[in-house]
Design an enzyme around this catalytic site. Structure first.
Site, PDB file in Angstrom:
ATOM      1  N   GLU A  71       0.852 -31.676   6.943  1.00  0.00           N
ATOM      2  CA  GLU A  71       0.250 -30.717   6.017  1.00  0.00           C
ATOM      3  C   GLU A  71       1.192 -30.435   4.849  1.00  0.00           C
ATOM      4  O   GLU A  71       2.380 -30.201   5.030  1.00  0.00           O
ATOM      5  CB  GLU A  71      -0.096 -29.416   6.750  1.00  0.00           C
ATOM      6  CG  GLU A  71      -1.158 -29.587   7.821  1.00  0.00           C
ATOM      7  CD  GLU A  71      -2.524 -29.986   7.251  1.00  0.00           C
ATOM      8  OE1 GLU A  71      -2.730 -29.849   6.032  1.00  0.00           O
ATOM      9  OE2 GLU A  71      -3.366 -30.455   8.047  1.00  0.00           O
ATOM     10  N   CYS A 120      -4.444 -22.325  12.682  1.00  0.00           N
ATOM     11  CA  CYS A 120      -3.410 -23.302  12.314  1.00  0.00           C
ATOM     12  C   CYS A 120      -2.786 -22.946  10.968  1.00  0.00           C
ATOM     13  O   CYS A 120      -1.560 -22.890  10.835  1.00  0.00           O
ATOM     14  CB  CYS A 120      -4.004 -24.715  12.240  1.00  0.00           C
ATOM     15  SG  CYS A 120      -4.342 -25.440  13.860  1.00  0.00           S
ATOM     16  N   HIS A 137      -0.905 -31.678  11.914  1.00  0.00           N
ATOM     17  CA  HIS A 137      -2.144 -31.739  12.685  1.00  0.00           C
ATOM     18  C   HIS A 137      -2.230 -33.077  13.410  1.00  0.00           C
ATOM     19  O   HIS A 137      -1.906 -34.126  12.835  1.00  0.00           O
ATOM     20  CB  HIS A 137      -3.355 -31.574  11.761  1.00  0.00           C
ATOM     21  CG  HIS A 137      -3.865 -30.172  11.675  1.00  0.00           C
ATOM     22  ND1 HIS A 137      -3.870 -29.436  10.509  1.00  0.00           N
ATOM     23  CD2 HIS A 137      -4.389 -29.352  12.630  1.00  0.00           C
ATOM     24  CE1 HIS A 137      -4.385 -28.235  10.744  1.00  0.00           C
ATOM     25  NE2 HIS A 137      -4.706 -28.156  12.020  1.00  0.00           N
ATOM     26  N   ARG A 159     -14.459 -19.528  10.871  1.00  0.00           N
ATOM     27  CA  ARG A 159     -15.868 -19.873  11.140  1.00  0.00           C
ATOM     28  C   ARG A 159     -16.262 -19.480  12.555  1.00  0.00           C
ATOM     29  O   ARG A 159     -17.428 -19.218  12.831  1.00  0.00           O
ATOM     30  CB  ARG A 159     -16.083 -21.383  10.989  1.00  0.00           C
ATOM     31  CG  ARG A 159     -16.255 -21.811   9.568  1.00  0.00           C
ATOM     32  CD  ARG A 159     -16.926 -23.189   9.493  1.00  0.00           C
ATOM     33  NE  ARG A 159     -16.994 -23.645   8.125  1.00  0.00           N
ATOM     34  CZ  ARG A 159     -18.003 -23.376   7.283  1.00  0.00           C
ATOM     35  NH1 ARG A 159     -19.048 -22.679   7.687  1.00  0.00           N
ATOM     36  NH2 ARG A 159     -17.986 -23.817   6.041  1.00  0.00           N
TER      37      ARG A 159
END
Lengths: 216, 216, 216, 216
Positions: C81, C144, C168, C91
């Site tokens: 990342e 995360c 990830h 969500r």
């Protein structure tokens, strides 16, 4: 006046509508060229009754051209199916609750039937008119393939049927909203596309030879 | 009369056109509400000149609202970008042949700027109107993000700018034909969508609180 | 002996395990080079407690290197990342039932922090060793990214932390079975990959300049 | 001792290797159970010569089981092909430069052949062993489908062939590196998987009845 039989399906899998019936119903009665008129018929999304309804419509209207349509949620283009295979294998129950697994559509039928549409010419003509289109090598193993196979099997013995096949269409934009990231196509573009498809079918004597395959 | 500045890009990566400019040019001069008029400006798809052109347009038109648009080939919906990051990292050269890698957009700027648009209200309103839309967590690291970051950085010091942000749009159908399987959206739907976006920006005082994130 | 702090998460979203903890736990106690030893810590997949646990581990172990890992179901490669952003937008609820929407991770923090890892060198080294890897421009807006942002924010004031970032990883093969068509990576390859990542971090003084961006 | 014939392909489409041959060559000579031994044969990725080579191998080894393998770049799982169709339609030339379009594999053959493998039992057994697997409804229209169809057509008249079919496998990890975002599977997992497949073929009298279809 000759007949063109268009069929679309009931909504399934929790959808509120099915683009195949939405577009087919809009074309009811339309003349294609000066000798062919469209008859639109709704098929239930059920293994058993779909073919009963289709058979009745074939016998009643004796169409020269038959085009069955279905929804392929997630696909981005009008996809012309190349082949129907003789198997039902349902991941989800149909609208009547039936879920056949690995049973033939017709136990006395061949393993598959190729489409009797000028598949390549249709794709070419749609693209020339700015409408995304492609050849599909599989119509799945659910009610769509069931109807496609059943249509080709029954039409073998109906000499008035000169062209027959199956076309999958994307979600409508309003459906895609509930499926984040999924492609869609507006109803107007589908409708315009279908008219092009029918015109191409009527005017094509021999299909074009252009690549439309898949490496896997 | 207040100004709304819309920007679109030149074609890049071998495309014949860029949907961002196709839709933006169509909205030139349009009134949104009774106090705002659209000014449309074309940006070159070049790291250096894009921000020069944008800066000149900002200073000339002193817009109340600035919306920069770009093409996101393969995405299926109008995607409202949430954040611009302070880095250029180009996989392919821009239209002037430049390919910066891991250099900041502005060396004196912060790591990122959040959009100054009511992102969630925009997505909600588009969806209510039947247009696929979503929040995007990344505008990439190419010229689009470069313009988005540059816009937010420059607009910080322009107190006439009340709202500013970036929106990615899909391929046009005629582009998608050259990218088998890629999603697309017709120009008319993009145009209708953009008008909804601008109306939502003008009428929204406080953004809606609805989920629009990603797990990764 | 210096410390390398590795963190992994609890399973979430109905999964039976989380590859991030499966791989991190396997590396507990391992020496990297002759001066650094790995400490492995499990973080709850909860917005609130994850950073409490991380902060306690940072203060207890005073690590020179911190690498937080998380699962990115559907991605096919080890993705490094690039940037953490200052927003939570969930969500789905976290494992404690919390679902923050559009709230900052730290209300006094900047919009974003860039990774303090040699991102490009890591990707290059993994690929040289036959392990699929890439740069990711977004860590999402869920737990995360929350941990990634929180780590970078807290580490700013801890001068013993010389490198920190987030990676990830894909589903494990046994997880992918429940997600037809989803990519996966075996645990052994992840483990080998992580050791390469740590070696690259320790030996790299200045990151490589190779493209790793996205056009959108 | 009975024979199991495994075939793999030469690299194509610019790849340095082909996972189908990499895994097949590793299994040469292996005993499955105590009555079957593997013979591995390399097929050229050419429409014409692939079936010539296959026919010679069938006649020479008179195998009880024939499993042809091919690469399906981008797929994430071991996919057991359900059906071979009687058409060649090549998007790219084969390794000899031939690019047939819409010609039958055997002009005297039926439209399709179903696999003569216990497709569902194979998928079930692989998944039970932690290896991603699935049923595929299309093997494409390139050399893979050509060999699959040709195998089924020729094996019809070879009564020593008791089971025959085709399996597509993903990229190897080292291949996926050149295809950012593409799924892959390590060679060891493929090899382990293939042994499970062969054991399942030998021990299965009647295939399992579990869903493995597609809605489209």
């Amino acid at each position: 006046m000759k007949r063109i039989l268009l069929t679309g399906f009931d909504p399934f899998a929790g959808e509120q509508n099915n683009p195949s019936w939405e577009v087919v119903r809009k074309l009811e009665g339309l003349l294609i060229g000066d000798q062919h008129q469209i008859v639109s018929v709704l098929l239930p999304c059920e293994f058993h009754r779909s073919l009963q309804t289709l058979e009745a419509a074939l016998k009643k209207h004796r169409p020269a051209v038959v085009l069955a349509l279905g929804q392929a949620g997630g696909r981005a283009e009008i996809s012309i199916e190349r082949i129907a295979i003789n198997v039902d294998d349902a991941r989800i129950p149909d609208n009547a609750g039936a879920q056949p697994i690995d049973v033939p559509v017709f136990s006395d039928g061949p393993a598959a039937y190729f489409s009797r549409l000028p598949v390549k010419a249709i794709v070419h003509d749609l693209q020339q008119n700015g409408i995304p289109a492609g050849v599909s090598q599989t119509a799945g193993t659910y009610v769509c393939n069931h109807v496609f196979y059943g249509l080709m099997h029954m039409a073998e013995k109906m000499d008035y049927v000169q062209a027959a096949g199956f076309i999958h269409i994307p979600y409508l934009p309003e459906q895609a909203i509930a499926h984040p990231g999924a492609a869609s196509m507006p109803l107007d573009m589908m409708k315009t596309g279908l008219v092009h498809v029918l015109e191409t079918i009527l005017k094509t004597r021999k299909d074009m030879v252009i690549a439309g395959g898949a490496t896997h």
